[in-house]
Design an enzyme around this catalytic site. Sequence first.
Site, PDB file in Angstrom:
ATOM      1  NE  ARG A 436     -15.516 -19.402  31.969  1.00 37.27           N
ATOM      2  CZ  ARG A 436     -16.595 -19.842  31.322  1.00 37.27           C
ATOM      3  NH1 ARG A 436     -16.715 -19.640  30.020  1.00 37.27           N
ATOM      4  NH2 ARG A 436     -17.553 -20.461  31.956  1.00 37.27           N
ATOM      5  CG  ASP A 471     -20.577 -14.480  29.353  1.00 38.74           C
ATOM      6  OD1 ASP A 471     -19.949 -13.426  29.548  1.00 38.74           O
ATOM      7  OD2 ASP A 471     -20.726 -15.353  30.235  1.00 38.74           O
ATOM      8  CG  ASN A 473     -16.722 -15.648  30.220  1.00 38.58           C
ATOM      9  OD1 ASN A 473     -16.897 -15.071  31.277  1.00 38.58           O
ATOM     10  ND2 ASN A 473     -17.672 -16.377  29.643  1.00 38.58           N
ATOM     11  CG  ASP A 541     -19.542 -13.180  36.566  1.00 40.10           C
ATOM     12  OD1 ASP A 541     -20.649 -13.170  36.007  1.00 40.10           O
ATOM     13  OD2 ASP A 541     -18.502 -13.606  36.009  1.00 40.10           O
TER      14      ASP A 541
END
Length: 721
Positions: A436, A471, A473, A541
């Site tokens: 990401r 969060d 990621n 998700d």
Amino acid sequence: MIKIDNKKKVFVLDGKNYSYIIYVNEAGTLQFVYYGKKVDGDDYLTSVYAKTLAPEPNGFNIDNAFNGMPSEYAFFGKGDYRAPSTLFVREDGFRASRFVYKSHEVVDGAPDFGSLPHARRGGKTLCIVLKDELSDMEISLNYTVFDDSDVIVRNAILRNCGKNKVRLNKAFSFCLELPDAQYDIMRLQGRWAQERMPEVTPIGKGTVRVDSSQGGSSHAMNPFAALLRKTCTETSGECIGVNLIYSGSFAITAEASCFGALRLQGGINDLNFEWILDGGEKFVTPQAALCYSAEGLGGMSREFADFYRNYIIDPARAYMRRPIVINNWEATYFNFNRDKLFDIIDAAAPLGIDTFVLDDGWFGKRDDDKSGLGDWFVNEKKLEGGLKGVAEHCAEKGMKFGLWFEPEMVNEDSDLYRAHPDFAIGKRGVTPSRQRNQLILDFSRKDVVDYIYDAVSKVLKSCNISYVKWDMNRFMTEFYSEKLPYERQGELAHRYILGVYDLAHRLTSAFPNVFFEGCAGGGGRFDGGMLYYFSQIWTSDDTDAFERTKIQWGTSMCYPVSAMSCHVSACPNHQTQRITPLATRGLIASLGATGYELDLTKLDDCEKEEIKRQIASYKNIDELVLRGDLYRLSSPFNSNYFCEMLVSKDKSQAYVAGERIHGVPCDLNYIIKLKGLDPNKRYTVKELGITASGKTLENAGLLLPRLPDFGAWTWNITECK
């Protein structure tokens, strides 16, 4: 309850329905005797049963090989050829160990390990100290029991009592020896958007390993395993579950020996792990929660759920009504401005939604996922009036305001990285692996944690923020810190997760009125360690109303439904492109902490009325979500129906929610038998207009409705007064 025969050195630990018995054998080593349904401990105190488990093949001649002794913490290199619980190296390179009993004590309550997650209160703890006969190492084994729980909590503390350094290569939290290996093993495996899928396989001979080496508990494997007798079902039979209260790299191993016994143990993953203990230092392993059930997987799950709600989750939050949120992520992604957010807030307020959560994109130079992470200041060009303006608009509409952070990460295109490239994990000059488009901040360093704490705190103080979504990621690849010396690079992964806990401890302590939700690319770090700080976690998700039945079913094996953050999203679903009815999406989300993640401004009046109805219905059953017992009635993995049932502790109220997966010709007259009701009470099933006894509803059951693809139904059940 803990009972001890000090003369015979026999220790009997009793929980609500189980007994755990260990003793010091003639060789002086601590040995397992029994773990299972509660027994009369006095029989074991006076019997010779323990001696029948003597080391094989040479009795108690400790200098001969004994490959079958059921050790409570397995040592290395002195005749036991199975995997040890700990492995350490002295300065002369010698690795063998042989731990014998030194002392014990019983204390009230559970041990407090500071920011390392742990059982919070209550119970009694037996601490047994073992001394290595071949070095200056000692090990304290902690056993915490609760009279109202079938969970026993264990961990180990390793101490270097000498002057010279020792290098730990393995430091597991617990070891459980069982006299036979006639079990299957369940793990919760998966991947991003398909987390915690239950998988059951035979153990067979050799070693089964459930683990993650990613620096986090991971999407791929949860830090949970269960041993299932061949006769174990959802509702009956014996099983033993183990859940590590830890968020980093972990391993749980089940090793069936050539003699037929089984060694179950686990803790911090020993792959790529080292820890230097200087003289006088100690190493505290994460706690492991073990649960014995004679009532099948359902009994185990309900015990784990109560344990987490009563002893792990922050007591100020465990039974607190959850905010009903609208999150803007799938409505806008990065493409928003103040007016767009205000429109969503304006649409949410009349529906009964009480909290607006602003997701990724509000900070730094953040119009996509390639830049801005680490720059925790408001982008006022994008968000005119800043966060304060959004918070004030929420307040005007009678709503609260929440905010997304990803505090553990950094983009290379950010002011933070340009100023402090050494803050990121990785070796300078070596091209890093990216996921990401981001790198991981080196939370093994106190100065990095301090920097992020100050930056996030400044934002949280800037306006009235009542909710934080934390969060994370990506997971770890390079495993290298510029600040750790050569001999301590193997400490990075564990030091990193200790840094995460330190930041979580400091932020939740400094902002006690802020509700924190955990997230890790969805459900990538859904574990007991994070639940210690975050009373709910974004479950996945994947919000598809069919896929979520499987994800939530698997998650419930060892975590309470109140810990699962479950949102209603738009259709076609953004992860699967599947179209499911809005009513079904709401029903599946009601089996957890419910919320919404879609563009409310695009809904028609009928859809808005449906959401109002969902929220009103949820408020009637949210106490069942927070406090009730879960009964899994029909599995989406092996039937055409998903169905779960929540029952109040006093058995006066129940909620049944189900989904028919596919419309099938001639799929008629399926009966589902309810569980958990009082057989002697009479109940009304509101939607069916019928009254029946708990005995009838459990034994005769109810006819399932015929519905189209992904059709859903609910039954609200109340005791007749």
